[in-house]
Design an enzyme around this catalytic site. Structure first.
Site, mmCIF file in Angstrom:
data_model
loop_
_atom_site.group_PDB
_atom_site.id
_atom_site.type_symbol
_atom_site.label_atom_id
_atom_site.label_comp_id
_atom_site.label_asym_id
_atom_site.label_seq_id
_atom_site.Cartn_x
_atom_site.Cartn_y
_atom_site.Cartn_z
ATOM 1 C CG HIS A 34 -8.483 -2.804 0.171
ATOM 2 N ND1 HIS A 34 -9.758 -2.851 -0.331
ATOM 3 C CD2 HIS A 34 -7.710 -3.458 -0.735
ATOM 4 C CE1 HIS A 34 -9.762 -3.507 -1.482
ATOM 5 N NE2 HIS A 34 -8.523 -3.891 -1.743
ATOM 6 C CG ASP A 72 -12.780 -2.094 1.499
ATOM 7 O OD1 ASP A 72 -11.605 -1.744 1.355
ATOM 8 O OD2 ASP A 72 -13.412 -2.756 0.639
ATOM 9 C CG ASN A 130 -4.074 1.887 -3.972
ATOM 10 O OD1 ASN A 130 -4.559 2.942 -3.608
ATOM 11 N ND2 ASN A 130 -4.660 0.725 -3.754
HETATM 12 N N1 UDP Z 1 3.860 -0.283 -1.960
HETATM 13 C C1 UDP Z 1 4.890 0.439 -1.397
HETATM 14 N N2 UDP Z 1 6.095 -0.166 -1.229
HETATM 15 C C2 UDP Z 1 6.350 -1.441 -1.604
HETATM 16 C C3 UDP Z 1 5.296 -2.175 -2.207
HETATM 17 C C4 UDP Z 1 4.072 -1.579 -2.375
HETATM 18 O O1 UDP Z 1 4.713 1.621 -1.046
HETATM 19 O O2 UDP Z 1 7.469 -1.924 -1.409
HETATM 20 C C5 UDP Z 1 2.519 0.331 -2.045
HETATM 21 C C6 UDP Z 1 2.226 0.967 -3.395
HETATM 22 O O3 UDP Z 1 2.717 2.293 -3.440
HETATM 23 C C7 UDP Z 1 0.708 0.902 -3.440
HETATM 24 C C8 UDP Z 1 0.377 -0.344 -2.622
HETATM 25 O O4 UDP Z 1 1.532 -0.663 -1.898
HETATM 26 O O5 UDP Z 1 0.150 2.031 -2.793
HETATM 27 C C9 UDP Z 1 -0.003 -1.518 -3.493
HETATM 28 O O6 UDP Z 1 -1.322 -1.329 -3.894
HETATM 29 P P1 UDP Z 1 -1.874 -1.779 -5.304
HETATM 30 O O7 UDP Z 1 -3.317 -1.379 -5.339
HETATM 31 O O8 UDP Z 1 -1.035 -1.261 -6.384
HETATM 32 O O9 UDP Z 1 -1.706 -3.343 -5.323
HETATM 33 P P2 UDP Z 1 -2.080 -4.523 -4.296
HETATM 34 O O10 UDP Z 1 -0.957 -4.634 -3.338
HETATM 35 O O11 UDP Z 1 -3.378 -4.161 -3.637
HETATM 36 O O12 UDP Z 1 -2.172 -5.723 -5.174
#
Ligand code: UDP
Length: 464
Positions: free
Chosen positions: A31, A128, A361
């Protein structure tokens, strides 16, 4: 005491502005990042943007941002400490009283809005949806207006709204996961509380793209919001990201990918809100080894609400003994415990699939890179997102069915899903559809594209 980042140039301080935007993200990585990317978009129209969060979360989102700091110069960060009288459990989602934590921001945010509003014609609060209570005092400012941001997909909102009025014929999936099975009681109460207060908002911004969810967006605008609120689909925003020099940690990963065949490597990551038990990690490892498919696995614990470290965050010790060395030795794959640049990895030509928890994401990033998904949802909106991918868009395969959520996902289930996605005719067709959809989505942010038009429309509206 609140601080602001004075080393960053603030374009709003040089001359009084007619419109100023204040971004208020939820205290969770995906977020925070979404609103930071939205800040870049707004700022690219030369509108001053103030980004407001806790000191800890501002530092986290900036250090993980793929925009180098100099590209953040137009964004004015406000860092508020979260001083609690009683300690809270550190993990964000399971049992943590997120509502208690975000409450601490209401007073400092209200003070900031009051002080900014006195110097501008219009103060635009972009928050948000889960921070509605934090920004609620904007209503007392005559020149302020607010817009709520949904950082998730539109499909769950669409599905639950039409299921609630019994219009199942319009919902393109059967076996809709119940809300109770996806959210803890505490988290669902928090969501309801924030939504209930959302009365005076002028409109909503969705982290979605018409090329992916066009018809669901239309239904939400016309039937759920009854045309009474404005709605913009501003995603995907990661496409605004500029890749400069890769970080040293990422260079080695990208170097390994460079040596692999196109579409041959499975990328595995479960976002920032999942921690696996040793038992589950062992099954994943065995399943990957059995499949014989090359992989890059990001094995990290969920983010904590009370601390931030970009260093070692996963637990290699939970892997079966010798697994990592064996896989590296054979050139089969690697396990990474650090933060990686996921968008850049997904965009690499050797990546042919993504095993994901279906955080929105990750879904958007994978779709826009044309990478098909092995869907393994854990909680929240993820089970419905997984069905959107596998049954509606048909750009993924299911690792497990939601009805099996309380059973162990075994190595043979993982092996089967991986081989279907990466090495079967069915997987080939799924990849073809993913690539076609990806091409559409990539066009959306170019000049004249559907998302770019939404950005122009939102900016035209707030500067009217
Ligand atoms: N992400 C990243 N590197 C990592 C782990 C996660 O860039 O090592 C980023 C990923 O690209 C995404 C976000 O973290 O943009 C995770 O968001 P998502 O909505 O998929 O899942 P959440 O973490 O909210 O469960």
């Amino acid at each position: 005491m609140a601080t602001t980042d004075h080393h960053l140039k603030d374009s709003s301080s040089s001359s009084p502005s007619s419109v100023v935007v204040v971004m208020v993200p939820l205290l969770a990585q995906s977020h925070l990042n979404h609103l930071l990317q939205l800040s870049h978009v707004v700022s690219s129209y030369n509108i001053p943007v103030h980004y407001v969060s806790s000191t800890l979360h501002n530092s986290q989102v900036k250090s993980r941002s793929i925009n180098p700091l100099r590209e953040l110069t137009k964004i004015h960060f406000h860092n508020f400490p979260l001083i609690r009288t009683t300690p809270l459990p550190p993990n964000l989602c399971s049992g943590i009283k997120l509502s208690e934590t975000v409450k601490l921001l209401r007073e400092p945010v209200a003070a900031l809005l009051r002080s900014l509003s006195s110097n501008v014609k219009r103060l635009v609060v972009v928050h948000d949806v889960l921070m509605t209570s934090v920004v609620q005092d904007f209503v007392s400012l005559p020149n302020a207006e607010a817009y709520a941001v949904n950082c998730g997909s539109v499909f769950p909102m669409f599905t639950y709204a039409f299921a609630a009025i019994g219009q199942y014929d319009i919902i393109p999936i059967k076996n809709i996961p119940s809300v109770e099975s996806c959210y803890t009681h505490e988290f669902y109460e928090f969501i309801k509380h924030e939504f209930k207060q959302m009365k005076s908002q002028v409109g909503q911004l969705h982290n979605s793209c018409k090329a992916i969810e066009g018809s669901f967006l239309e239904h939400v605008a016309n039937y759920v919001l009854k045309g009474e609120k404005k709605i913009w689909a501003v995603g995907p925003l990661h496409q605004t990201t500029v890749f400069k020099e890769a970080r040293d940690d990422d260079k080695c990963l990208l170097g390994w990918l460079d040596k692999q065949e196109p579409n041959s490597v499975l990328y595995i990551s479960f976002g920032t809100t999942t921690t696996f038990s040793e038992e589950k990690i062992k099954e994943i490892a065995l399943g990957l080894e059995q499949s014989g498919v090359k992989f890059m696995w990001v094995l990290r614990d969920e983010d904590r609400l009370d601390s931030f470290s970009n260093g070692y965050e996963g637990e290699l010790s939970k892997l079966p003994s010798g697994f990592e060395e064996r896989m590296r030795g054979k050139g089969m794959g690697m396990v990474v415990t650090k933060w990686v640049c996921q968008v850049e990895i997904l965009g690499h030509k050797s990546i042919g699939g993504f095993m994901s928890h279906c955080g929105w994401n990750s879904c958007m990033e994978s779709i826009s890179m044309g990478v098909p998904i092995a869907a393994w949802p854990m909680e929240f909106d993820q089970p419905v997102n997984a069905l959107l991918l596998t049954e509606v868009l048909k750009v993924g395969v299911a690792v497990m069915e939601w009805g099996q959520r309380d059973e162990l996902v075994t190595s043979s289930m993982i092996d089967r899903a991986v081989r279907t996605l990466m090495a079967s005719e069915e997987g080939g067709e799924i990849r073809k559809r993913a690539e076609e959809l990806g091409a559409e989505v990539r066009k959306s942010t170019a000049e004249g594209g559907v998302t770019r038009m939404e950005w122009h429309s939102f900016i035209a509206h707030i500067t009217r």
